[in-house]
Design an enzyme around this catalytic site. Sequence first.
Site, PDB file in Angstrom:
ATOM      1  CG  ASP A 291      -2.204   0.871   0.864  1.00 44.63           C
ATOM      2  OD1 ASP A 291      -3.272   0.658   1.607  1.00 44.63           O
ATOM      3  OD2 ASP A 291      -2.223   1.873   0.083  1.00 44.63           O
ATOM      4  CE1 TYR A 292       1.646   8.251  -0.868  1.00 45.73           C
ATOM      5  CE2 TYR A 292       0.127   7.582  -2.862  1.00 45.73           C
ATOM      6  CZ  TYR A 292       1.197   8.362  -2.050  1.00 45.73           C
ATOM      7  OH  TYR A 292       1.403   9.724  -2.754  1.00 45.73           O
TER       8      TYR A 292
END
Length: 744
Positions: A291-292
């Site tokens: 994820d980011y």
Amino acid sequence: MKKLLISSVCLACFVFSVRASASAAGAPLYKNSKASPRERAADLLGRMTVEEKLGQLQQLDGFSEGGYREEHLKMAREGRLGSTLNVRFAGNVNKLQKEAVEHSRLGIPLLFAFDVIHGYRTIFPIPLAEAAQWKPELAEKSAAAAAAEAYAAGLKWTFAPMVDIARDPRWGRIAEGAGEDPYLGAAMAAARVRGFQGDDFAAPGKVMACVKHWAGYGAAEAGRDYNSTDISQTSLRNIYYPPFKAAAAAGAATVMSAFNDLNGVPSSANKSTIDGVLRGDWKFDGFVVSDYTSVQELLAHGLAEDGEDAALKALRAGVDMEMVSTLYRDKIPAALSGKKISLTTLDRSVRRVLEAKFRAGIFEDPYIDPKLETTALKTPRALELAEEAALKSLVLLKNEGGLLPLDPAVKKVAVIGVLAGSRADMLGSWFADGKPEDADTLLEGVRAMVSSGTIVVYSSGCPVNGGTDEDLEKAAAAASGADVIIVAAGESAEMSGEAASRAFLSLPGRQLELLERLKKTGKPVVVVLFNGRPLELGWLDANVPAILEAWYPGVRGGRAVARTIFGLENPGGKLPVTFPRTLGQVPLYYNHRSTGRPPSPSEKYTSRYIDSPTEPLYPFGYGLSYSSFALSGLSLSSGEITPDGAVKVSVDIANLSSRAGDEVVQLYIRDAAGSETRPVRELKGFKRVTLAPGEKKMLEFELGPAELGYYYSGGFAVEPGVFKIYVSTSSAGGLEAVLRVSAR
Ligand code: GLC
């Protein structure tokens, strides 16, 4: 045996001829579209430098408006970039892609990704609303429409479906998934993957799915986003994993590792869930993207001491591509030189990414036709589908005295509430390139529905948050003299979604005061809810005759709600998530365990509250209709089966009313006793059926090991014993039968 020998000789000849033709033509094998993705990736991998390999594991963020950053051009040319997030539109995509494909040494195309969660430009109801449809086939169509538009914008990868099971309405991302149940969640997850990818995600109009967030993200403690999660293996396997397993089985091309710390090991460095369960147990052969900055966040978690430690732990765990942070690029080269990680480990991640790119067809078809942006967005078909999706997602929570549907020839109707006039809020969270101006408002829908002689007055009342006495006075004044009052209440769209957890479930601001004022007018009140999570609706349930849950219904939501309120449509949605009476009951979900002292209002020493009922206000699976239905004739094809056996469950459903309508017939089981305690109910089948007035249908379900079995410390098993079988139209009540599973 002979046949087998011949076929293997033919295969060898085929492979040899493919290789020969490639080398004979001088083109490297990886450029030969007739070779398999596995062969092409192996050939390409052998030609890559470490820097180029790490380039494939790097995803960087463009601008939210769709542009790329200047440095991306150079990185693409040098083969140091594998994918972007947010870069889109033919002009941007083709320009950046050209650097990678035509000006880099190996010509490896980029993967362009974007969060297309419930529509790209044609925005559909939020995923929680789509789950309320209990129609996976409809969700599949919506996902396919979203894919076609995303593809037209130059995208080949969406970060969806989000399939996190959520039992805590404080968590803002409950809006993004399919609610609290693993069976419904699994059906929706697989449907969305099929919609996004089709049979071959290399095809025009199709995109790679990315199932997220692996794993357990929805169990964030206290409903606070990004918070720690502690989940038993039994709960992981029986509750949180099934939607991911279904999505993987549906062929999802990628999975996204989550932010959360899972039982002390952050999901973006969790080898046991990624390499153990995802790849080991389920044989998932796609790639995992973080994820980011979740690789970088291993430092904040306190799992990694420094950047190299974080990079090594994530890569070793099986996180193949790093989103936005650049620790793989910055730290892995030295770690390789220092023999802290092997080239084999690096190569396995690069191979997965390359294989996905070959399967996506972007080596052969890397560019997007700019004309599509003008022809493929907001098509009449997509808009019709968006309206159908909105209609099917509406859940009628209350309709005292049959107040609804309203008569379109009503003399004067007052529409109250800022949400009734809001286009932006109809789109909900994560609305991609959706535009508020595309959305119908409820007010417009009402105006379009009523007769030409009807007077429609509107007052925005108080803002969703805050408001003054004057706001309330103005609304009450506007409502006075009306024959019926329609109030839009709930949350603004940004109050759910990512980083939008709430510590309260009440209607925000002064909306309750507004409703109390409007009730005092003595006129009938209809409340339409626009919200991304279950809310505390006790006062409404006690004081408002009609309540319609509309969630965030998308671009055709206003029209869909109005058509339903005025009876052109009949609501048939069901709650995919429990609505508690009060936050104090949370977490509250239907598939809970029994306890040794099940709650009893009359028994003091049982699992109950002294100041609130234990039951929810509205249970999972609940929803009303303008029609009335009756279940009868529940029967099992056998009263006893062996653990590997199956039983057919049949039931009749009849429409007792004079109006066609939908009902969702739900099949639940309860394993009465097991090696571990089992939920009091578990959804194991559902069918949404449309019945004409007076029509009666027989429905059939099947229960076999997949439905009757469960994971426990001893593995997966169907354990002998008594199973209660329930068929109902919500997770409460219904017809009951008993099934015995005998020992072998
Ligand atoms: C966000 C979300 C994830 C999303 C990603 C890219 O933080 O957690 O769901 O896909 O970053 O936008």
